[in-house]
Enzyme design. Structure first.
Site, PDB file in Angstrom:
ATOM      1  N   ASP A   1       1.208  -1.348   0.209  1.00 21.01           N
ATOM      2  CA  ASP A   1       0.222   0.118   0.175  1.00 21.01           C
ATOM      3  C   ASP A   1       0.992   1.011  -0.067  1.00 21.01           C
ATOM      4  O   ASP A   1       1.748   1.814   1.001  1.00 21.01           O
ATOM      5  CB  ASP A   1      -0.547   0.237   0.836  1.00 21.01           C
ATOM      6  CG  ASP A   1      -2.245  -1.016   1.685  1.00 21.01           C
ATOM      7  OD1 ASP A   1      -2.154  -1.602   0.091  1.00 21.01           O
ATOM      8  OD2 ASP A   1      -2.653  -0.774   2.457  1.00 21.01           O
TER       9      ASP A   1
ATOM     10  N   ASP B   1     -13.240  -4.322  -1.117  1.00 21.64           N
ATOM     11  CA  ASP B   1     -13.405  -3.938  -0.145  1.00 21.64           C
ATOM     12  C   ASP B   1     -14.722  -3.900   1.468  1.00 21.64           C
ATOM     13  O   ASP B   1     -14.675  -2.935   1.252  1.00 21.64           O
ATOM     14  CB  ASP B   1     -12.229  -1.847   0.789  1.00 21.64           C
ATOM     15  CG  ASP B   1     -11.425  -1.829  -0.119  1.00 21.64           C
ATOM     16  OD1 ASP B   1     -10.235  -2.826  -0.154  1.00 21.64           O
ATOM     17  OD2 ASP B   1     -11.698  -1.645  -1.124  1.00 21.64           O
TER      18      ASP B   1
HETATM   19  O1  1PR Z   1     -11.035   2.797  -5.180  1.00 20.66           O
HETATM   20  O2  1PR Z   1     -10.435   2.276  -7.106  1.00 20.66           O
HETATM   21  O3  1PR Z   1      -9.127   4.150  -5.595  1.00 20.66           O
HETATM   22  O4  1PR Z   1      -8.582   1.708  -5.047  1.00 20.66           O
HETATM   23  C1  1PR Z   1      -7.998   2.185  -3.488  1.00 20.66           C
HETATM   24  C2  1PR Z   1      -7.311   0.753  -3.419  1.00 20.66           C
HETATM   25  O5  1PR Z   1      -6.571   1.141  -2.344  1.00 20.66           O
HETATM   26  C3  1PR Z   1      -8.124  -0.269  -3.269  1.00 20.66           C
HETATM   27  O6  1PR Z   1      -7.497  -1.068  -3.744  1.00 20.66           O
HETATM   28  C4  1PR Z   1      -8.376  -0.512  -1.624  1.00 20.66           C
HETATM   29  O7  1PR Z   1      -8.307  -2.067  -1.022  1.00 20.66           O
HETATM   30  C5  1PR Z   1      -6.980   0.290  -0.963  1.00 20.66           C
HETATM   31  N1  1PR Z   1      -6.713   0.972  -0.169  1.00 20.66           N
HETATM   32  C6  1PR Z   1      -7.687   2.111   0.243  1.00 20.66           C
HETATM   33  N2  1PR Z   1      -7.446   2.374   1.533  1.00 20.66           N
HETATM   34  C7  1PR Z   1      -6.474   1.301   2.331  1.00 20.66           C
HETATM   35  C8  1PR Z   1      -6.264   1.926   3.828  1.00 20.66           C
HETATM   36  O8  1PR Z   1      -5.610   0.510   4.238  1.00 20.66           O
HETATM   37  N3  1PR Z   1      -6.539   2.910   3.847  1.00 20.66           N
HETATM   38  N4  1PR Z   1      -6.059  -0.101   1.540  1.00 20.66           N
HETATM   39  C9  1PR Z   1      -6.267   0.645   1.030  1.00 20.66           C
HETATM   40  C10 1PR Z   1      -6.480  -1.925   1.359  1.00 20.66           C
HETATM   41  C11 1PR Z   1      -5.635  -3.473   1.896  1.00 20.66           C
HETATM   42  C12 1PR Z   1      -4.757  -4.714   1.403  1.00 20.66           C
HETATM   43  C13 1PR Z   1      -3.928  -5.368   2.515  1.00 20.66           C
HETATM   44  C14 1PR Z   1      -4.363  -6.433   3.130  1.00 20.66           C
HETATM   45  C15 1PR Z   1      -3.365  -7.237   3.625  1.00 20.66           C
HETATM   46  N5  1PR Z   1      -5.413  -2.440   1.367  1.00 20.66           N
HETATM   47  O9  1PR Z   1      -4.594  -4.704  -0.040  1.00 20.66           O
HETATM   48  O10 1PR Z   1      -2.342  -5.054   1.685  1.00 20.66           O
HETATM   49  O11 1PR Z   1      -5.281  -6.270   4.077  1.00 20.66           O
HETATM   50  O12 1PR Z   1      -2.951  -6.646   4.600  1.00 20.66           O
HETATM   51  P1  1PR Z   1      -2.573  -7.410   6.151  1.00 20.66           P
HETATM   52  O13 1PR Z   1      -2.125  -8.618   4.854  1.00 20.66           O
HETATM   53  O14 1PR Z   1      -2.177  -6.864   6.872  1.00 20.66           O
HETATM   54  O15 1PR Z   1      -3.682  -8.068   6.949  1.00 20.66           O
HETATM   55  P2  1PR Z   1      -9.773   3.281  -5.925  1.00 20.66           P
END
Ligand code: 1PR
Length: 533
Positions: free
Chosen positions: A234, A389
């Site tokens: 991320d 999500d």
């Molecule tokens: O809506 O098309 O602009 O996409 C935004 C993208 O960014 C989406 O794929 C969304 O999942 C991601 N995103 C937005 N905000 C966050 C955040 O964390 N605040 N991250 C975010 C999502 C989740 C996972 C993470 C896993 C594994 N991250 O991809 O890597 O949950 O984590 P872990 O192994 O530590 O549990 P758009």
């Protein structure tokens, strides 16, 4: 030596270019039909649907020179759809003629218990001795396709290798100096680079047979696709304006007010590649709305990463129509194309997919204008990932909601025994009135090729994947699903692969914090009898 690349403008051939350069060769582009005939070595990486590729070849006047080059037996290597164009036609675009060098029609994998497209690392069964496979030691190679060349008598003389996916199909062809692979050597790590190097070093003056390797004596068993282990980064800018890899707890990336900084994106991606990650995913979690498109920081991250990382790269975050800070408007296809040109193999769509599905559920009609449809038509379904999500919403009984519920073994705070998974947008900040099953089913219909299934309740908790969610979504679609969120130790990967049919598992925090290496995960998973690369 120069290698000539046939890039007819679809865009995402940067990884082929980078692999050739990495092997010490320089690259020239085909700019006119004559170049096809005069090139010393010609590489043709096909991108997009069969019909689209053939249309572009025809429009550029490349069809006849290509056929002539092949018939004159000049060095030629086709990759992916380029292999399919050697055939007479394809079920993908009925009525459109291929180059017709190999007899037969390309077919689609049927919807069986296997996911379509085939996305991932599979083996090959060598059918004849070949210089191209010198030094090849049976490693798995990266495939991504819904269509394949069938095993049929008239084309048999061409077979270099076959692969099993439900049944056997042709994974590589070779006759004289003309060859083509269904797999992607440029995305198959060290093994793929060696095969590519064999093509580039192939010297026509060497006596046929002098360098040929022999087919291994032992019987080659059926090939098996591996479960993929994916590292996810991320990325966002922190309060000092530095681009960092961060990690949230249930999507909250701040700790004591500061954005967590777990490293630099390009360096971390390289490390995960070297440690054996089957894929690397970047999620741009802020969208960088203040930047002009041409300066989007993620473009540079991809460009630099793809110089050294030879496994598939996915980029998500901000894939939608937008107007940049200079007032220039871009369609979602423009945005995706910029990322593909920078080195991405797949793009992932989050919020925009939710809005598209909401519209679809109201009208029941495809518009052809959604980002999913537009990108899928040009780059193929396998290049379009939907990032979901979801968050649990508990109910006492299925009748309490119109959404697709499951009975859960982890009851809600008031003892509710059922839940549904609510889709969210804007990085989990806003819940919408659709559930994960509705989302993925409509996205599959619109042309998405894979699902990245996060889970806000599990993200960053180290408590294991949400197996109930993964089962529900896997049962709802036939495209591959990547399980994400919650991995805390190698046993969690064994759980997700043995208790669900997920195609891949992704983790972030445990890898970034050096709690577990990718190798440890793979060793544990393999010891439990699960196929792994
Ligand atoms: O809506 O098309 O602009 O996409 C935004 C993208 O960014 C989406 O794929 C969304 O999942 C991601 N995103 C937005 N905000 C966050 C955040 O964390 N605040 N991250 C975010 C999502 C989740 C996972 C993470 C896993 C594994 N991250 O991809 O890597 O949950 O984590 P872990 O192994 O530590 O549990 P758009």
């Amino acid at each position: 030596m120069n290698v000539t690349l046939l890039d007819y403008g679809a865009g995402n051939v940067r990884s082929v270019r980078n692999a050739i350069k990495k092997l010490g060769f320089s690259v020239e582009d085909v700019v006119s039909p004559e170049d096809i005939l005069t090139a010393e070595k010609l590489i043709f990486p096909g991108v997009g649907s069969f019909g689209l590729v053939m249309d572009r070849l025809r429009a550029a006047g490349y069809v006849e020179p290509l056929r002539r080059r092949i018939l004159e037996d000049k060095p030629f290597l086709g990759i992916c759809v380029a292999l399919q164009t050697l055939y007479e036609g394809s079920e993908e675009t009925p009525g459109v003629k291929g180059l017709g060098v190999i007899p037969g029609q390309v077919k689609r994998f049927p919807a069986t218990s296997l996911s379509v497209p085939q996305i991932g690392w599979n083996g090959i069964r060598q059918q004849k001795a070949s210089r191209l496979l010198n030094g090849y030691d049976g490693e798995k190679l990266y495939f991504v396709h819904s269509y394949h060349a069938p095993v049929e008598q008239p084309s048999r003389e061409w077979y270099l290798s076959l692969t099993d996916y439900g049944y056997e199909f042709v994974s590589a062809v070779e006759r004289g100096n003309v060859s083509a692979f269904q797999f992607h050597p440029e995305k198959s790590g060290g093994a793929g680079l060696r095969i590519l190097e064999n093509f580039l070093n192939q010297n026509e003056t060497i006596e046929a047979g002098a360098l040929h390797n022999q087919i291994q004596e032992q019987e080659q068993g059926k090939t098996k696709i591996a479960k993929r282990i994916i590292a996810c980064l991320d990325v966002r800018s922190n309060d000092n304006g530095d681009l960092v890899v961060t990690k949230g707890d249930q999507y909250d990336v701040r700790s004591e007010g500061e954005v967590r900084n777990l490293g630099k994106p390009v360096q971390l991606a390289k490390r995960y590649y070297q440690e054996g990650a089957d894929e690397v995913t970047f999620l741009n979690i802020t969208g960088f709305r203040d930047f002009p498109m041409k300066d989007q920081p993620m473009l540079e991250v991809l460009e630099k990463t793809s110089e050294n990382v030879f496994v598939p790269l996915t980029i998500g975050g901000g894939i939608r129509e937008f107007t940049d800070s200079e007032g220039i408007s871009y369609t979602s296809l423009d945005v995706a194309s910029a990322y593909f040109r920078a080195g991405a193999d797949k793009i992932s769509i989050g919020s925009d997919a939710v809005y598209t599905v909401e519209d679809f559920l109201q009208t029941g009609k495809k518009t052809g204008t959604s980002s999913i449809e537009q990108i899928s038509i040009v780059y193929g379904a396998q290049a379009v990932v939907i990032s979901v999500d979801p968050r649990r919403v508990y109910v006492h009984a299925p009748e309490d909601t119109e959404h697709n519920t499951i009975k859960t073994t982890s009851p809600g705070p008031d003892g509710q025994l059922y839940c549904w998974y609510q889709c969210t947008v804007k990085g989990g900040r806003e819940g919408r009135d659709i559930d994960a099953v509705q989302l993925v089913q409509v996205c599959e219909k619109l042309g998405a090729g894979e699902v990245l299934l996060n889970c806000i309740d599990k993200d960053g908790t180290n408590s294991g994947f949400d197996l109930e969610l993964i089962k529900q979504v896997k049962d709802a679609v036939s495209i591959p699903v990547i399980a994400s969120s919650g991995a805390g130790n190698p046993a969690h990967f064994v759980d997700v692969f043995s208790q669900t049919t997920t195609d891949a598992a992704l983790a972030a925090g445990i890898f970034h914090r050096n709690e577990v290496t990718i190798e440890e995960v793979k060793t544990t998973v393999q010891r439990s009898g699960i196929e792994i690369r």
